[in-house]
Design an enzyme around this catalytic site. Structure first.
Site, PDB file in Angstrom:
ATOM      1  N   GLY A  69     -54.833  -9.379   6.062  1.00  0.00           N
ATOM      2  CA  GLY A  69     -55.016  -9.329   7.501  1.00  0.00           C
ATOM      3  C   GLY A  69     -56.318  -8.684   7.910  1.00  0.00           C
ATOM      4  N   THR A  70     -57.157  -9.435   8.556  1.00  0.00           N
ATOM      5  CA  THR A  70     -58.465  -8.961   9.038  1.00  0.00           C
ATOM      6  C   THR A  70     -59.288 -10.179   9.383  1.00  0.00           C
ATOM      7  OG1 THR A  70     -58.856  -6.863   7.894  1.00  0.00           O
ATOM      8  CG2 THR A  70     -60.742  -8.249   8.134  1.00  0.00           C
ATOM      9  N   THR A  71     -60.279  -9.999  10.225  1.00  0.00           N
ATOM     10  CA  THR A  71     -61.328 -11.003  10.323  1.00  0.00           C
ATOM     11  C   THR A  71     -62.666 -10.290  10.330  1.00  0.00           C
ATOM     12  OG1 THR A  71     -59.918 -12.461  11.615  1.00  0.00           O
ATOM     13  CG2 THR A  71     -62.263 -12.904  11.674  1.00  0.00           C
TER      14      THR A  71
END
Lengths: 230, 246
Positions: free
Chosen positions: B23-25
């Site tokens: 989870g991350t961008t």
């Protein structure tokens, strides 16, 4: 079978000290002085790439005179010591005093136990922040540490240069004043030193984390008040 | 030796290693003066939010930026070690590594983490910097084994990476100005947060906004929070005016 001769320890130490002093006196000197915004280190050094003054850590600089290979080895060890400590603990925990002690122990160890003492004198300078004073640790070939508050001179003819620095010293002077005084102290009454014979660096208070900065070429010429090098 | 045969019921399934879409961008794109790098601020623990204002974009040194997707602990540790290594090299040698050298060094660190990655603690960085010798911005993407791939114009990593990449792809032009590039990076993060639960969008209530940094010939510079906040405000206003629901 050969008989070992007895040599008095006093004589051994004196011989080693003379040897180290002679080696150091052959090299050119270096002056470190506190000024309004930090610490200025000025060295007589014709080389553009082999430095006498270097960065150790965020607010710590290193300078050496004497045999290049010997002080450069200590410089690299110091960078490693500081980076390892800063990584393992915190950047705030890296300080010049502890580094100066490590150097002093090593130099003392070599001086008493090895055949040949190190022919160097080194400086560990730390920029004070949040009101803490700037620190200059001058470490001699035998591990003696001298803690200075205003300025310190390393290398040959140190006493004469220190005398000239002392007479021109002014509390809270600017970088230009400090630089010009250091250069004329290094040069003495009979010589003048140009920008191409000097290596200058400063630890300057500011927003940057890494306070070490070299003063080179055009900037150096401008501070000295001479035309820039072509 | 023959290939192992499995009856259909015993099929062990594909063995391509763990799923690494953490989870991350984080996104980076090239523009006229260098590169822009941006990253959201959310850290997750399963379906919970672990932290609302974590930092994922860092200055690796004066002329490069590194961001990571993946396990936060090893990721932050890796960034810290990478920063120390670059600075250590520069001080010992008296000269900084080339951008290529720095990118390879980071690849070696990722490869060193392979054992941890196979146990689910993968870290995937995105590295971008200004190449002082070639005088251009460059972007490097990595895989789990430390493989290093230079991207021509842009890249985004993390669970929202695909949405961010698509957004950048549609808006990308060669040689954009700083403003346009930052706007596109912000739009990419907005769209990624819109589609991906593990990517945090602009938090106007708390005033927490994604981090945006530029790296140019003048070095690494983090865009100030008010500037980023204002740009998000403009974006939301524009979307509203166009009749979209932001």
């Amino acid at each position: 079978m050969t008989m070992p001769f007895y040599v008095a320890p006093e004589q051994v130490m004196k011989d080693r000290a003379d040897y180290a002093r002679k080696g150091i006196a052959r090299g050119r000197a270096l002056v470190a002085a506190v000024f309004a915004e930090g610490i200025l280190v000025t060295a007589e050094n014709p080389s553009r790439s082999l430095h006498k003054i270097n960065e150790i850590y965020d607010r710590i600089a290193f300078a050496g005179v004497g045999r290049y290979n010997e002080f450069d080895q200590l410089r690299v060890a110091g960078v490693r010591h500081a980076d390892t400590k800063g990584f393992a603990y915190s950047r705030e925990d890296v300080d010049a005093r502890s580094l100066a002690n490590v150097y002093a122990q090593y130099l003392g160890q070599v001086f008493t136990h090895e055949m040949k003492p190190l022919e160097i004198e080194i400086l560990v300078a730390e920029l004070g922040v949040d009101g803490a004073p700037d620190q200059l640790y001058h470490i001699l070939y035998d591990g003696t540490v001298v803690d200075e508050e205003r300025f310190t001179v390393l290398g040959g003819e140190a006493e004469a240069i220190a005398g000239r620095m002392d007479s021109s010293w002014a509390e809270g002077w600017t970088v230009t004043e400090a630089l010009r005084a250091a250069v004329s102290a290094l040069a003495g009454p009979d010589r003048t030193l140009g920008a191409d014979e000097l290596e200058v660096a400063a630890l300057a208070r500011g927003d940057a984390r890494r306070a070490f900065r070299r003063i080179e070429d055009g900037e150096l010429a401008e501070l000295l008040g001479v035309p820039p090098p072509t | 030796m023959s290939l192992p045969m499995f009856p259909p019921a015993d099929d062990p399934g594909p063995s391509t290693g763990p799923d690494v879409r953490h989870g991350t961008t984080v996104a980076a794109l090239r523009y006229g003066d260098g590169v822009v790098m941006a990253g959201d601020r959310r850290a997750t623990e399963g379906y919970s939010i672990a932290h609302r204002a974590i930092e994922k974009v860092f200055a690796a040194d004066r002329y490069s930026a590194v961001a990571f997707a993946g396990a936060a602990g090893p990721g932050i540790e890796m960034v810290k070690l990478f920063q120390t290594q670059l600075e250590h090299y520069e001080k010992v040698e008296g000269l900084a590594l080339s951008l290529e050298g720095k990118a390879n060094q980071l690849g070696q660190m990722i490869r060193g983490n392979l054992g941890m990655a196979m146990q689910g603690l993968a870290v995937l960085p995105l590295y971008a910097g200004y190449d002082l010798r070639r005088r251009i911005g460059r972007i490097f993407n990595y895989d789990l084994t430390g493989g290093r791939y230079e991207e021509a114009d842009y890249h985004a990593t993390g669970s929202g990476g695909r949405d961010a990449r698509t957004t950048i792809k549609l808006g990308y032009r060669e040689g954009m100005a700083r403003d346009e590039a930052i706007e596109l990076a912000i739009l990419a993060l907005y769209e990624a947060a819109d589609e991906d639960i593990a990517t945090g969008g602009p938090d106007v209530v708390r005033g927490i906004y994604p981090m945006v940094a530029t790296v140019t010939a003048d070095g690494f510079e983090l865009a100030s929070e008010p500037e980023v906040g204002e740009r998000f405000g403009v974006l939301i206003e524009r979307k509203r005016a166009e009749g979209q629901r932001p």
